[in-house]
Design an enzyme around this catalytic site. Structure first.
Site, PDB file in Angstrom:
ATOM      1  N   THR A  96     -45.519  15.542  61.145  1.00 15.98           N
ATOM      2  CA  THR A  96     -45.597  15.495  62.747  1.00 15.98           C
ATOM      3  C   THR A  96     -44.349  15.185  63.234  1.00 15.98           C
ATOM      4  O   THR A  96     -43.834  14.095  63.206  1.00 15.98           O
ATOM      5  CB  THR A  96     -46.638  14.411  63.073  1.00 15.98           C
ATOM      6  N   LYS A 171     -51.356  19.390  67.812  1.00 13.97           N
ATOM      7  CA  LYS A 171     -51.574  17.822  67.231  1.00 13.97           C
ATOM      8  C   LYS A 171     -51.314  16.935  68.062  1.00 13.97           C
ATOM      9  O   LYS A 171     -51.914  16.199  68.332  1.00 13.97           O
ATOM     10  CB  LYS A 171     -50.879  17.750  65.991  1.00 13.97           C
ATOM     11  N   LYS A 246     -46.827   6.592  67.481  1.00 15.86           N
ATOM     12  CA  LYS A 246     -45.588   7.673  67.340  1.00 15.86           C
ATOM     13  C   LYS A 246     -46.129   8.872  67.842  1.00 15.86           C
ATOM     14  O   LYS A 246     -45.435   9.714  68.613  1.00 15.86           O
ATOM     15  CB  LYS A 246     -45.518   7.710  65.564  1.00 15.86           C
TER      16      LYS A 246
END
Lengths: 294, 294
Positions: A96, A171, A246
């Site tokens: 990611t 995402k 994050k």
């Protein structure tokens, strides 16, 4: 895709380790590399052939998979391996990372005549171990169709979200919605407590009406209504707060670069940052309700 | 509950009018009052016997239902009628009002030896017309069991949330979660647009994963994925922005009085206020995506 294809797996940590092991279980030949000797040893015990460097792992591979902490690591590894990778190899980044680095990685691959896919996952360590991850993929139809049979050995749901970068975009957009809605649910319960409304009563109303959301009905931040949620085990993750932070920081980077307004995303980011600073690095993100109560 | 019981219905507007009509359809004897002559005429056409005042309607009634804009109206009407209401009458307030006024109304009723229930609704004008409302009820078991058969003539789901005020508490907690999660979904789509991710791709990912929520999967704020949502008809309500703002302001009043922290609830309230000021009084609350895009 023939299972005699050779796969290089770079980054064998909490996520990459079990993912590589699932490829081995599915019958693929996997060579791996990780900067950590202990991660490499663990992967070896699962049937992954250890290599001495990312380049060494990648040069014999038909498919290279990276699972690394951030965009800079992905770009650095891809830069290292591109000159020696087999012609026609497929590069899949499951990390990611920020959308800009994802685009830069695709450009690097294209410049070297290689096919690339960004394919970040959701489902966490449990999903990695159980091969039930969701993969959100960005790249050409060809790249997606090449990667799909292989991703199916590690996940349950493989979604083609669009062109280069679309996997990362999906995402962070999803996780921004998640991060905000979790706080919304926590605020709802915290207010209910002060008003003398029981957890179960709010759950019963909201779970069957317009307040329904995954954060409430699958991952309820108070103990009781959903026995499997982290709230029932003192907020052991689950989805640890630093990882949620994050993803929210990535969403805010992307929003800033692209000129999108995300006022609640920004506020949620601040709140998880503050929660982390209370010492919540080992707590599930739903534990933020304890900060809202105080 | 015998359908020969006499019901007084005070407040026959967009919600109260069709609710009273449904009681008539179910066979109850309904006497009504509204300050607006035209509302009273419309109710008369639906079989409601018009009264000359709230007091006149209430004095012959076994059950008095109020459906009014705010706490001050409810308290004023209840104060007016209490001295002449039949002994043992049941008072049901279906208005959405502040939690403190709801408690004050219960106290008024108790002081006069009467039974009371706060029973705000969700489902909007469509739910009122179709008798598919959800009633969130606060009061004793006795008050709830007395009211239930009657509420079933106007709604589909009748929930006992707890003691006095619990119905109002459940409604504002639920709607605060809704108001926040709608903006979360709008921010997600607005960011996706800037990143080149299609509406359908984000919908497909988020609706089946951790970003899933009613605001996305039932009331999607972009046209396409959910054909019945207001986004497909230029944000005609649905649930008009001023009503969402009303509920959020009630949640913030309650949070302030009770000492609860609702940072995203507060920010969402500001955002709907700003959206309303752009001229959105006739727009569905999901139309706030247009403000986030600009």
């Amino acid at each position: 895709m023939s299972k005699t294809l050779s796969i290089a797996f770079i980054g064998l940590g909490n996520m990459g380790g079990p993912m590589a092991a699932n490829l081995v279980k599915a019958g693929f030949q996997v060579t791996g590399f990780d900067l950590s000797a202990s991660h490499l040893d663990q992967a070896k015990a699962q049937g992954v052939a250890p290599a001495s460097s990312a380049q060494a792992a990648a040069k014999v591979a038909d498919v290279v998979i990276t699972m690394l902490p951030a965009g800079k690591h992905v770009l650095s590894v891809w830069q290292d391996i591109l000159s020696t990778t087999k012609p026609g190899a497929l590069l899949i980044d499951c990390s990611t990372i920020d959308v800009e680095s994802a685009h830069a990685a695709h450009r690097l691959a294209t410049e070297h005549g290689l096919t690339a896919l960004d394919a970040p996952v959701s489902g966490g360590v449990g999903g990695a171990q159980g091969a039930t991850l969701t993969f959100m993929c960005g790249g050409t139809e060809l790249a997606f169709s090449m990667a799909k049979p292989l991703l199916e050995a590690m996940g349950k749901k493989i979604v083609h979200c669009g062109e280069a970068g679309a996997g990362q975009a999906a995402k962070i957009c999803n996780n921004m919605i998640l991060g905000i809605s979790m706080i919304a649910v926590c605020e709802g319960f915290a207010l209910a407590e002060k008003l003398g409304l029981s957890h179960q009563a709010l759950f019963d109303v909201a779970s069957t009406s317009s307040g329904q959301c995954w954060s409430l009905t699958t991952y309820c931040p108070v103990p009781g209504p959903v026995p499997t949620s982290p709230a029932n085990r003192d907020y052991q993750p689950g989805f640890a707060t630093p990882l949620m932070l994050k993803d929210l920081l990535l969403s805010q980077d992307a929003a800033h670069s692209a000129g999108a307004q995300t006022p609640l995303g920004a506020r949620a980011t601040e709140l998880y940052q503050r929660y982390l600073e209370t010492g919540a690095s080992e707590k599930d993100f739903s534990g933020i309700i304890s900060m809202l109560r105080s």
